[in-house]
Scaffold this motif. Structure first.
Motif, PDB file in Angstrom:
ATOM      1  N   SER A 174      41.019  34.719  40.455  1.00 43.55           N
ATOM      2  CA  SER A 174      40.673  33.753  39.222  1.00 43.55           C
ATOM      3  C   SER A 174      41.812  33.584  38.380  1.00 43.55           C
ATOM      4  O   SER A 174      41.770  32.727  37.517  1.00 43.55           O
ATOM      5  N   GLY A 175      42.743  34.653  38.370  1.00 41.15           N
ATOM      6  CA  GLY A 175      43.949  34.557  37.582  1.00 41.15           C
ATOM      7  C   GLY A 175      44.754  35.875  37.717  1.00 41.15           C
ATOM      8  O   GLY A 175      44.109  36.925  38.617  1.00 41.15           O
ATOM      9  N   PHE A 176      45.787  35.890  36.965  1.00 47.17           N
ATOM     10  CA  PHE A 176      46.469  37.439  37.052  1.00 47.17           C
ATOM     11  C   PHE A 176      45.594  38.434  36.454  1.00 47.17           C
ATOM     12  O   PHE A 176      44.815  38.152  35.474  1.00 47.17           O
ATOM     13  N   PRO A 177      45.840  39.643  36.884  1.00 48.08           N
ATOM     14  CA  PRO A 177      45.193  40.893  36.491  1.00 48.08           C
ATOM     15  C   PRO A 177      45.611  41.113  34.794  1.00 48.08           C
ATOM     16  O   PRO A 177      46.691  40.727  34.463  1.00 48.08           O
ATOM     17  N   LYS A 178      44.621  41.515  34.091  1.00 50.35           N
ATOM     18  CA  LYS A 178      44.902  41.894  32.613  1.00 50.35           C
ATOM     19  C   LYS A 178      44.816  43.342  32.339  1.00 50.35           C
ATOM     20  O   LYS A 178      45.199  43.620  31.131  1.00 50.35           O
ATOM     21  N   THR A 179      44.178  44.303  33.097  1.00 52.46           N
ATOM     22  CA  THR A 179      44.511  45.792  33.031  1.00 52.46           C
ATOM     23  C   THR A 179      45.643  46.391  33.581  1.00 52.46           C
ATOM     24  O   THR A 179      45.941  45.777  34.884  1.00 52.46           O
TER      25      THR A 179
END
Length: 436
Positions: free
Chosen positions: A68-73
């Motif tokens: 759904s999008g790029f990782p954020k963690t």
């Protein structure tokens, strides 16, 4: 990841590796080697998905990823970097026989955005089996709300069950829930209902050591007859029906209403059940007051339930309201069903069995038990009367109120399972001995 996991001393990387491995094993087992599409979100739930995909590919499974999008963690970024395949876009992902939902795990408190909910539902509807990582994306972890989730066939819960696995409507979206033990010891005062230990009678037992139960009848004699018979079939040694008429086993002793006060004074009485079919006359209220004023352990059900009916009663007390009765007693309240039941138990100082498709048991001090869904065939007249009788028998057998409530709900659910489709309340009575 939960604070309990962080506090366990195990690194978050190790926990994610274990969760991803458990997810891969579930896909391997339940997917039977069929092609799998893993949907990865931006957080650590998505990181679990990337790790599972890498393992499945190594095991020879035709696996693809749509994000759904790029990782954020940091952990999710590392997990994606370790995946050497393509990562597609969720919006235009092609369906696969096995769909793994690793978009969002715990912590969601808002509606899924349309750009995520729409393809998620499309892909879930096209899949032969849907496996959710920890939770179906779009359910409230602690309150069981539905924020636009797609139904899973199997939910793999990491470390322990969460309230959403057992509270409606989320519970019905989880499918079969399986626990993946990833090395975290979860300590909480909320538990999941389990089979009770029910000791068998010994050579020194007699009818009074096994428990004497009083069941008070009223304007609907059939309801009290169900309760009295349920108490007897659940192992109580001596059951007395006060004003209980109709078709009763001969083993149940019958007495008139005017004998209630004297019977309550009998020191051998171990539990009283009042409310099923009692009615709401002045005479009925007087009998409820007598029962509450007695030192006997007490189960209050049906017509005995009213606002402020008990207030920190010193003797063990169990209330068994359904949703309408609970609201009448305690108001609408705020929070989840779990929150409301715990608050009500603290307010009245009694154990509460808040009945329904997602029964919650709570006692003063915050202890609570969440109950897996029971047979939907229990949604018929009289089954609550049977539950009240079983609870009375468990109190009479010496269980503490919370444990008695848990044992009663488990026996009730198991008897319904054995009775099968089309059951009525009377059928539970014939199955109860098989559950002991």
């Amino acid at each position: 990841m939960h604070d309990a996991e962080i506090a366990s001393g195990i690194s978050l990387q190790k926990l994610m590796d274990r969760a991803g491995c458990a997810l891969a094993e579930a896909v391997w087992r339940f997917g039977s080697g069929r092609p799998a599409l893993i949907l990865c979100g931006p957080g650590n739930n998505g990181g679990d998905g990337y790790i599972a995909a890498r393992l499945l590919a190594a095991w020879g499974v035709d696996v693809s990823i749509a994000a759904s999008g790029f990782p954020k963690t940091e952990l999710a970024v590392a997990a994606r970097a370790a995946w050497d395949g393509l990562v597609g876009n969720l919006a235009n992902a092609q369906s696969s026989p096995v769909l793994v939902d690793a978009l969002f795990g715990t912590g969601l408190t808002r509606e899924l955005p349309a750009e995520i909910a729409k393809p998620l539902h499309r892909l879930a509807n096209a899949a032969e089996i849907v496996i959710a990582a920890d939770l179906p994306s779009g359910v409230g972890t602690d309150d069981g709300r539905d924020y636009g989730a797609a139904r899973a066939d199997i939910t793999l819960a990491f470390a322990a069950a969460k309230p959403a696995h057992l509270l409606q409507p989320a519970a019905s979206l989880c499918g079969k829930v399986r626990i993946a033990h990833i090395g975290v010891e979860c300590v909480a005062n909320v538990s999941v209902l389990a089979r009770p230990h029910l000791a068998q009678p010994g050579p020194t037992d007699h009818k009074y050591t096994r428990g004497m139960v009083i069941v008070v009848g009223g304007t609907m004699p059939g309801a009290a007859a169900l309760s009295a018979t349920a108490a007897a079939r659940s192992g109580a040694g001596y059951v007395v029906g006060i004003g209980v008429t109709g078709d009763l086993p001969h083993a149940i002793v019958r007495r008139d209403h005017d004998e209630l006060a004297n019977t309550l004074d009998d020191p051998r009485v171990r539990a009283v059940v009042i409310g099923p079919g009692l009615g709401r006359s002045d005479r009925a209220r007087e009998m409820v007051d007598l029962a509450i004023a007695s030192p006997c352990p007490l189960v209050l059900d049906g017509d005995a339930l009213a606002p402020n009916v008990v207030n920190d009663r010193p003797a063990p007390t169990i209330l068994t309201p359904h949703a309408g009765e609970f609201t009448r007693m305690f108001g609408d309240g705020d929070g989840s069903k779990l929150d409301r039941t715990r608050a009500a138990a603290d307010h009245c100082g009694a154990t509460i069995i808040f009945k329904g498709a997602d029964t919650v048991i709570a006692s003063p001090g915050g202890r609570a038990t969440l109950c897996p869904p029971a047979s939907a065939w229990l949604s018929t007249a009289g089954t609550g009367d049977v539950l009240a009788g079983i609870a009375g028998a468990m109190l009479a057998r010496g269980f503490a109120p919370h444990d008695a409530a848990c044992a009663a709900v488990w026996l009730h659910s198991e008897a319904a399972r054995l009775a099968g489709s089309g059951m009525i309340a009377d059928d539970l009575l014939t199955q109860l001995p098989r559950c002991l």
